[in-house]
Design a protein around this motif. Sequence first.
Motif, PDB file in Angstrom:
ATOM      1  N   MET A  83      14.789  79.817   1.036  1.00 56.91           N
ATOM      2  CA  MET A  83      13.559  79.725   0.253  1.00 56.91           C
ATOM      3  C   MET A  83      13.167  78.281  -0.017  1.00 56.91           C
ATOM      4  O   MET A  83      14.011  77.383  -0.024  1.00 56.91           O
ATOM      5  CB  MET A  83      13.712  80.469  -1.082  1.00 56.91           C
ATOM      6  CG  MET A  83      13.973  81.951  -0.943  1.00 56.91           C
ATOM      7  SD  MET A  83      14.090  82.764  -2.559  1.00 56.91           S
ATOM      8  CE  MET A  83      14.559  84.426  -2.052  1.00 56.91           C
ATOM      9  N   VAL A  84      11.850  78.097  -0.284  1.00 53.96           N
ATOM     10  CA  VAL A  84      11.301  76.798  -0.667  1.00 53.96           C
ATOM     11  C   VAL A  84      10.341  77.012  -1.834  1.00 53.96           C
ATOM     12  O   VAL A  84       9.545  77.958  -1.827  1.00 53.96           O
ATOM     13  CB  VAL A  84      10.556  76.123   0.501  1.00 53.96           C
ATOM     14  CG1 VAL A  84       9.941  74.799   0.044  1.00 53.96           C
ATOM     15  CG2 VAL A  84      11.479  75.894   1.678  1.00 53.96           C
ATOM     16  N   ILE A  85      10.419  76.131  -2.831  1.00 53.07           N
ATOM     17  CA  ILE A  85       9.509  76.187  -3.977  1.00 53.07           C
ATOM     18  C   ILE A  85       8.563  74.993  -3.913  1.00 53.07           C
ATOM     19  O   ILE A  85       9.001  73.848  -3.753  1.00 53.07           O
ATOM     20  CB  ILE A  85      10.274  76.169  -5.310  1.00 53.07           C
ATOM     21  CG1 ILE A  85      11.236  77.358  -5.391  1.00 53.07           C
ATOM     22  CG2 ILE A  85       9.303  76.196  -6.491  1.00 53.07           C
ATOM     23  CD1 ILE A  85      12.120  77.342  -6.619  1.00 53.07           C
ATOM     24  N   VAL A  86       7.266  75.273  -4.038  1.00 49.64           N
ATOM     25  CA  VAL A  86       6.243  74.231  -4.046  1.00 49.64           C
ATOM     26  C   VAL A  86       5.408  74.386  -5.311  1.00 49.64           C
ATOM     27  O   VAL A  86       4.997  75.504  -5.656  1.00 49.64           O
ATOM     28  CB  VAL A  86       5.326  74.324  -2.806  1.00 49.64           C
ATOM     29  CG1 VAL A  86       4.222  73.264  -2.868  1.00 49.64           C
ATOM     30  CG2 VAL A  86       6.141  74.175  -1.526  1.00 49.64           C
ATOM     31  N   MET A  87       5.176  73.281  -5.997  1.00 52.83           N
ATOM     32  CA  MET A  87       4.293  73.291  -7.157  1.00 52.83           C
ATOM     33  C   MET A  87       3.177  72.277  -6.927  1.00 52.83           C
ATOM     34  O   MET A  87       3.275  71.416  -6.046  1.00 52.83           O
ATOM     35  CB  MET A  87       5.056  72.943  -8.436  1.00 52.83           C
ATOM     36  CG  MET A  87       5.707  71.576  -8.428  1.00 52.83           C
ATOM     37  SD  MET A  87       6.598  71.202  -9.963  1.00 52.83           S
ATOM     38  CE  MET A  87       5.230  70.680 -10.985  1.00 52.83           C
ATOM     39  N   GLY A  88       2.120  72.387  -7.720  1.00 50.09           N
ATOM     40  CA  GLY A  88       1.037  71.426  -7.555  1.00 50.09           C
ATOM     41  C   GLY A  88      -0.159  71.760  -8.418  1.00 50.09           C
ATOM     42  O   GLY A  88      -0.106  72.622  -9.300  1.00 50.09           O
ATOM     43  N   GLN A  89      -1.236  71.061  -8.149  1.00 48.51           N
ATOM     44  CA  GLN A  89      -2.484  71.282  -8.867  1.00 48.51           C
ATOM     45  C   GLN A  89      -3.636  70.818  -7.991  1.00 48.51           C
ATOM     46  O   GLN A  89      -3.449  70.075  -7.028  1.00 48.51           O
ATOM     47  CB  GLN A  89      -2.501  70.534 -10.200  1.00 48.51           C
ATOM     48  CG  GLN A  89      -2.482  69.022 -10.065  1.00 48.51           C
ATOM     49  CD  GLN A  89      -2.446  68.316 -11.409  1.00 48.51           C
ATOM     50  OE1 GLN A  89      -2.003  68.868 -12.410  1.00 48.51           O
ATOM     51  NE2 GLN A  89      -2.927  67.084 -11.439  1.00 48.51           N
ATOM     52  N   TYR A  90      -4.833  71.266  -8.344  1.00 45.48           N
ATOM     53  CA  TYR A  90      -6.022  70.834  -7.619  1.00 45.48           C
ATOM     54  C   TYR A  90      -7.209  70.844  -8.568  1.00 45.48           C
ATOM     55  O   TYR A  90      -7.269  71.621  -9.517  1.00 45.48           O
ATOM     56  CB  TYR A  90      -6.314  71.745  -6.418  1.00 45.48           C
ATOM     57  CG  TYR A  90      -6.335  73.217  -6.732  1.00 45.48           C
ATOM     58  CD1 TYR A  90      -7.474  73.840  -7.243  1.00 45.48           C
ATOM     59  CD2 TYR A  90      -5.198  73.995  -6.523  1.00 45.48           C
ATOM     60  CE1 TYR A  90      -7.481  75.188  -7.537  1.00 45.48           C
ATOM     61  CE2 TYR A  90      -5.197  75.349  -6.817  1.00 45.48           C
ATOM     62  CZ  TYR A  90      -6.338  75.940  -7.320  1.00 45.48           C
ATOM     63  OH  TYR A  90      -6.344  77.277  -7.617  1.00 45.48           O
ATOM     64  N   GLU A  91      -8.133  69.945  -8.317  1.00 43.26           N
ATOM     65  CA  GLU A  91      -9.436  69.966  -8.962  1.00 43.26           C
ATOM     66  C   GLU A  91     -10.438  70.445  -7.927  1.00 43.26           C
ATOM     67  O   GLU A  91     -10.313  70.138  -6.739  1.00 43.26           O
ATOM     68  CB  GLU A  91      -9.822  68.577  -9.470  1.00 43.26           C
ATOM     69  CG  GLU A  91      -8.900  68.042 -10.554  1.00 43.26           C
ATOM     70  CD  GLU A  91      -9.293  66.643 -10.979  1.00 43.26           C
ATOM     71  OE1 GLU A  91     -10.476  66.434 -11.308  1.00 43.26           O
ATOM     72  OE2 GLU A  91      -8.420  65.759 -10.961  1.00 43.26           O
TER      73      GLU A  91
END
Length: 301
Positions: free
Chosen positions: A79-87
């Motif tokens: 497994m791989v976990i990715v986090m983030g955000q965007y406008e």
Amino acid sequence: MPQRELSEAECLTRELIHRFYMGDGAWLHNRFAADFAGIGAQPEQYRICVEDIIINAAAVPDLVFINEVYEQIAQTDEMVIVMGQYEAYIAPGQEMVFADMQRFTVVWRKPTPDKQPTPAHDSRDHAPICGDGWRLIHWHLSNPLRASAPGERFPNQMAGDTSRTMSLMAEQKQYRREIQVQDVNSVVRRFLLFDVTYAESDGHNTVIHTADGGSCTVHLGVGAFCERFGLFDSAGFIQVRRGVVVNALYVRAVGEDVRLVDGTMLPVSQRKLSAVRTAFAVARRGDAHVRDSAGVDGCDD
């Protein structure tokens, strides 16, 4: 400073977000694991399934993304976990204006070494599809888009209201003719129609209220003032009761009273209540002929 190259999981996550807002249900459906479980941004969306996401994808508007962040924070052999955000903001031409930020976390299951798929290609550019064989097992949106109404997955009402307000503002800005009046103290006052929030009768005079919080009183009845300066020939001026005319641009809500953005409350004639509500709705759609469309007669003193 050059941007770092995205990892395969980060690249796939970016594709996931963009495909969702493109409404690409077929692509999304093929990326979810059979045991997928998600958490939506809205309070009632504690546990969402693949079908919920596909339905939402078909309803959201097309967005333009800026300031995207994708960060792979953990991985195992499986497994791989990715986090983030965007406008993002609404793409032009959708009769809607909106911009906001959203954050997310996703968990991908990698293909096992003995089941590596044959690389597929994207029909748009014949390039290998990023992360082929990977499956999404969890997607968590950490904050709702602001101003969403209960049950909305996107703040459609607020975005639509913003768009209509900007259209009305632009239409009033076209009326660049300056209003020049002499008040009861013989002082000459100048302003634009855009600056008028509302006008009300005071005996045989009219008190003109402006967006800067000021006012002036002139030796004209409200009807004569409206006729002389063409308030009903421009967009969005509505008579709410005898002797009171309001600029729809500055209206926050319409009920038994009209509430302006500065908190001013103006009672509405019960006889005209339905017509007044319709008139404001028409004005917010940018219709310059509000009186004719809504059935509100010319201004009465």
